[in-house]
Structures are given as C-alpha cells and as structure tokens.
Design a protein around this motif. Structure first.
Motif, short mmCIF file in Angstrom:
data_model
loop_
_atom_site.label_atom_id
_atom_site.label_comp_id
_atom_site.label_asym_id
_atom_site.label_seq_id
_atom_site.Cartn_x
_atom_site.Cartn_y
_atom_site.Cartn_z
N PRO A 29 0.81 -1.22 0.00
CA PRO A 29 0.00 0.00 0.00
C PRO A 29 0.84 1.27 0.00
CG PRO A 29 -0.85 -1.53 1.60
CD PRO A 29 0.44 -2.10 1.12
N PHE A 30 1.92 1.25 0.78
CA PHE A 30 2.81 2.43 0.83
C PHE A 30 3.44 2.69 -0.53
CE2 PHE A 30 7.15 4.01 1.76
CZ PHE A 30 6.79 5.26 2.19
N ILE A 31 3.96 1.60 -1.14
CA ILE A 31 4.60 1.74 -2.45
C ILE A 31 3.60 2.22 -3.49
CG2 ILE A 31 5.82 0.47 -4.25
CD1 ILE A 31 7.40 0.82 -1.72
N MET A 32 2.39 1.67 -3.44
CA MET A 32 1.37 2.06 -4.41
C MET A 32 1.00 3.52 -4.23
SD MET A 32 -0.44 0.60 -6.76
CE MET A 32 -1.72 1.18 -7.83
N SER A 33 0.93 3.98 -2.97
CA SER A 33 0.55 5.38 -2.78
C SER A 33 1.66 6.30 -3.24
CB SER A 33 0.17 5.65 -1.33
OG SER A 33 1.18 5.24 -0.47
N ILE A 34 2.92 5.90 -3.04
CA ILE A 34 4.02 6.72 -3.57
C ILE A 34 3.94 6.79 -5.09
CG2 ILE A 34 6.49 6.61 -4.07
CD1 ILE A 34 7.10 6.25 -1.32
N LEU A 35 3.71 5.62 -5.72
CA LEU A 35 3.62 5.57 -7.18
C LEU A 35 2.51 6.48 -7.69
CD1 LEU A 35 3.93 1.82 -8.24
CD2 LEU A 35 5.19 3.72 -9.16
N LEU A 36 1.32 6.34 -7.10
CA LEU A 36 0.16 7.07 -7.59
C LEU A 36 0.34 8.57 -7.37
CD1 LEU A 36 -2.53 6.30 -8.85
CD2 LEU A 36 -3.55 6.43 -6.62
N LEU A 37 0.82 8.95 -6.18
CA LEU A 37 0.98 10.36 -5.84
C LEU A 37 2.01 11.01 -6.76
CD1 LEU A 37 -0.32 12.04 -3.68
CD2 LEU A 37 1.62 11.61 -2.23
N SER A 38 3.13 10.31 -6.95
CA SER A 38 4.20 10.88 -7.76
C SER A 38 3.79 10.98 -9.22
CB SER A 38 5.45 10.01 -7.60
OG SER A 38 6.41 10.38 -8.50
N ALA A 39 3.17 9.90 -9.74
CA ALA A 39 2.78 9.92 -11.16
C ALA A 39 1.72 10.98 -11.40
CB ALA A 39 2.28 8.55 -11.58
N LEU A 40 0.71 11.05 -10.53
CA LEU A 40 -0.35 12.03 -10.75
C LEU A 40 0.18 13.46 -10.60
CD1 LEU A 40 -3.47 10.50 -9.02
CD2 LEU A 40 -3.01 10.70 -11.42
N SER A 41 1.12 13.66 -9.65
CA SER A 41 1.69 15.00 -9.49
C SER A 41 2.41 15.44 -10.76
CB SER A 41 2.68 15.01 -8.33
OG SER A 41 2.06 14.71 -7.15
N SER A 42 3.17 14.51 -11.36
CA SER A 42 3.89 14.89 -12.56
C SER A 42 2.93 15.08 -13.73
CB SER A 42 4.93 13.83 -12.91
OG SER A 42 5.83 13.68 -11.87
N LEU A 43 1.86 14.26 -13.78
CA LEU A 43 0.92 14.37 -14.90
C LEU A 43 0.04 15.61 -14.79
CD1 LEU A 43 -0.26 10.70 -15.38
CD2 LEU A 43 1.34 11.99 -16.74
N LEU A 44 0.05 16.28 -13.63
CA LEU A 44 -0.77 17.47 -13.46
C LEU A 44 -0.35 18.58 -14.42
CD1 LEU A 44 -3.05 17.96 -11.48
CD2 LEU A 44 -1.48 19.19 -10.04
N SER A 45 0.92 18.51 -14.88
CA SER A 45 1.38 19.56 -15.80
C SER A 45 0.68 19.45 -17.14
CB SER A 45 2.89 19.47 -15.98
OG SER A 45 3.22 18.23 -16.55
N LEU A 46 0.04 18.31 -17.44
CA LEU A 46 -0.71 18.19 -18.70
C LEU A 46 -1.92 19.11 -18.70
CD1 LEU A 46 -0.75 14.38 -19.42
CD2 LEU A 46 0.63 16.12 -20.47
N PHE A 47 -2.43 19.45 -17.50
CA PHE A 47 -3.58 20.34 -17.42
C PHE A 47 -3.17 21.80 -17.34
CE2 PHE A 47 -5.03 16.30 -15.71
CZ PHE A 47 -6.16 16.09 -16.47
N GLY A 48 -1.87 22.08 -17.43
CA GLY A 48 -1.42 23.45 -17.35
C GLY A 48 -1.21 23.93 -15.93
N LEU A 49 -1.33 23.02 -14.96
CA LEU A 49 -1.08 23.40 -13.57
C LEU A 49 0.39 23.16 -13.24
CD1 LEU A 49 -4.22 21.89 -11.89
CD2 LEU A 49 -3.65 24.28 -12.03
N TYR A 50 0.83 23.81 -12.19
CA TYR A 50 2.22 23.65 -11.75
C TYR A 50 2.38 22.26 -11.12
CZ TYR A 50 6.56 24.87 -9.41
OH TYR A 50 7.85 24.90 -8.98
#
Lengths: 94, 293
Positions: free
Chosen positions: B121-142
């Motif tokens: 669960p910890f590893i999955m949450s790191i993966l999801l949080l990190s990937a979604l944070s980086s993908l947020l730039s696709l929406f024009g957000l920082y």
C-alpha cells in the motif's frame, strides 16, 4: 561603473552555468554504456528482457544523478543567482 | 444484466466529481490569481497567500495547493475503482484494480522479500501520488514534483523508514552498519546522508528540467513564427501558429514518460533502500536469542 559590475555578475553566472553542465558528459557516456550492454544482454538472452530492462532503467536513473546535480546548479545560477547577487551589490553601494 | 441502483450511480457521480472538480478548481484559482506577464518566463511556484504564524509566517504556494488537489484526486480514483467490489461477475474497473494490486504486490515481493509483506500500500501510494503529481502539468497546472520542498518531504519520509529498519537490530547494530569496513565509516555516514538528498534531487531535477526545456522551446517557437510568418497581414502575422501542437510532441516524453518513469524509479529506490537497510539475519538471530532467554 554599476553597469559594468552588473554585466560581470550576469556574465559570470552564465559562464558558471555553462561550465557546470560539463558534468552532463559523464551521465551521457555512462547511460550509453548501460543501454549498449543491456541491448547485448537482451540479444544474448531474449527471454530475460523484462528483468534487464527494469534493471537498466534503475541504473540509468542512478547514473543520471550527477548530471542532475549539475543541472540544478545551472538552473540556480541562471534563474536565482543574478537577482540575488545584483541585490547584494546594490545594497552594498547604498 | 441487473440495472444499477440509484445509490450506486449517485456514489459513482460523486467519486467522478472528486476526481475532476479539484483539477478544475486549481485551474480557476490559477487563472484568477496569475499576474499578467509579458511573454513566457520560468518562475518558481507562485505564492497564493501567507499564513501568519508565531515563529515564522508560512507562505502557502501553488505546489502545496496542487499537491492537495492531487491527494483528493487520488482518493477519488481509489474510491471509484474499488466501488462495488464483487466475488463473481466482476466489472471492468475491478479487473483494472486487481491487476494493479497484483502487479504492485509482485513487485514488492520481488525486490523486498517476504518480511516486508505490508509494504505494497505504501509503495502504491508513492507511485500514484508521484505519477499524478507529474501528470498534473498536462492540465497546465504547476506540477508539485517540480518543487523541491514536496519531493524532499517524501525523501525524508523514506530516510526515516531506512533509519527505523536499521534500528531494528538495536542501537549497536545501527552503529555497526556504518562500520562495515571500519576505515570507511566517515564515507558511509556521508553516503547515508546523501541518500535522501539524491532521491529528492533526482525526482525534482527530472521534472523541472522537462518543464524548463518545454518553456524554452515554446519561447523559441514564438520567435520562429514571428520570423517565418511575420509578413502576413494583421492577426495572422501576430499569432504564433508554430506554437500549436509542436510542444505537445515533446510533452509526451517530458511530462508523460519521464513523469511516470520517475515515479517508478522513486518507488523502486524506496524499496531497495528500505529492504537494504534491514539486516534480516541479525534481526532473527537476536529475536531467537530473546525467546530462548
């Protein structure tokens, strides 16, 4: 005289950033070597492709670290340092 | 097939709203507060407001707000995917979530071993949080991962875990882990301290370099279209046509591929460092000795 001083600061920062990115050579060579060896390994044992690829990505990421240190320093020198240094200079004059 | 009940559909709508509305809210907040600027420039995270606190005032930046957005979105995704789990006749989303959970379980077991069964669960949450944070730039957000404070927080968390598992063999075991060849103890201490720093810098540097290169190329294309198409009359001469579409091609590498790869590498390094810090043989030897006494 002030223009000259600010010019020296800006030029020094730009030169420093350029020199810092010489560190990009090392990771380039290292990652190239890693990928070449991984290709060789996959050619020799195609069934171990998954394991080799994930290990290679890990190794590349670790080899990249030194280059990224240099990149961070270069970015600081370009976007942060000039403002800071010019402010220090102006404060020293005033 | 049985029709879904009204409550099920309502809950689904709520979860989808949880996934999309925070991103929309972030976009609106950014549009409303972004100061008008000339052209394109590289700036750090914008400070929305400052909280006055007794010791030092706390600036609340774009990256903190955006990482909250990512957390709410990730929670929405998890609730949506795990909504209506069944034992037979399973839905498509249950297939997806089962596949993901099995993958992460296998990955953790593969690189951490049997003792760290509770880690997926910890590893999955790191993966999801990190990937979604980086993908947020696709929406024009920082993207929050291009701010070192956010990534350094995760790296310090991993460092605390490493230290905790080193202390499992007792304080003496912790000291002994540095003196593997006794002469190299100072170097081992330095490399121990360098672990969180290098983890933070790796993630942050990769995402930041992608966005800086994206901005540089967008600026360059603006100048190029002024040179190439500047002779056209009126609106056609002013509008940077070359900026349409071309930066998106690079965004596939720098935002999508690099962001997801960095998430994978961060999770992988977390697993390697944490499992490497735990000395299983000594721990079980100590445990057996205690039981005998």
């Amino acid at each position: 005289m002030l223009e000259l001083a600010i010019g020296i600061i800006l030029g020094g920062c730009a030169l420093g950033a350029g020199c810092a990115m010489i560190a990009g050579i090392g990771p380039g060579i290292g990652e190239g070597n890693a990928v070449a060896k991984a290709c060789e390994a996959i050619g020799r044992q195609p069934e171990s492709k998954g394991a080799v690829t994930s290990t290679m990505l890990m190794g590349c990421a670790i080899a990249e670290t030194t280059g990224l240190y240099a990149l961070v320093i270069a970015i600081l020198l370009i976007f942060v340092a000039p403002n800071m240094l010019v402010n220090i200079l102006l404060r020293a004059i005033a | 097939m049985k029709r879904k009940s009204l409550g099920f559909i309502l809950a689904d709508t709520l979860y989808i709203a949880m996934m999309t509305l925070p991103v929309l809210a972030g976009l609106i907040l950014k549009i409303l507060t972004k100061p008008a600027s000339e052209g394109i420039s590289v700036t750090g995270a914008q400070i929305y407001f400052t909280l006055p606190l007794p010791i030092q005032s706390l600036p609340v930046t774009e990256s903190q707000i955006n990482s909250l957005i990512v957390m709410i979105t990730a929670l929405g995704i998890c609730l949506f995917l795990t909504h209506g789990l069944k034992t037979r006749n399973i839905s498509r989303r249950q297939h997806l979530v089962e596949w993901a959970v099995e993958k992460v379980d296998a990955m953790t077991l593969d690189s951490m071993g049997e003792y760290f069964k509770g880690f997926p669960p910890f590893i999955m949450s790191i993966l999801l949080l990190s990937a979604l944070s980086s993908l947020l730039s696709l929406f024009g957000l920082y993207p929050p991962t291009s701010d070192i404070n956010i990534v350094a927080g995760w790296a310090i968390l991993v460092f605390a875990l490493i230290t905790y598992y080193k202390f499992k063999c007792g304080p003496l075991g912790y000291v002994k882990s540095f003196c593997d060849p006794p002469l190299l103890a100072p170097l081992n201490v330095i490399s121990e301290v360098a672990t969180p720093i290098s983890m933070a810098f790796r993630h942050y540097g990769n995402v930041l370099s992608g966005s800086v290169i994206g901005v540089l190329i967008a600026t360059g294309l603006q100048g190029l279209s002024k040179i190439v198409l500047g002779w056209l009359p009126g609106f056609f001469g002013e509008f940077p046509f070359l900026q349409i579409g071309l930066p998106a091609v690079l965004s596939i590498y720098f935002d999508v591929f690099s962001g997801c790869l960095q998430a994978y590498i961060f999770a992988m390094l977390t697993m390697m460092y944490v499992s490497g810090a735990f000395n299983a043989d000594e721990y079980f030897a100590r445990k057996n000795k205690k039981i005998k006494n």
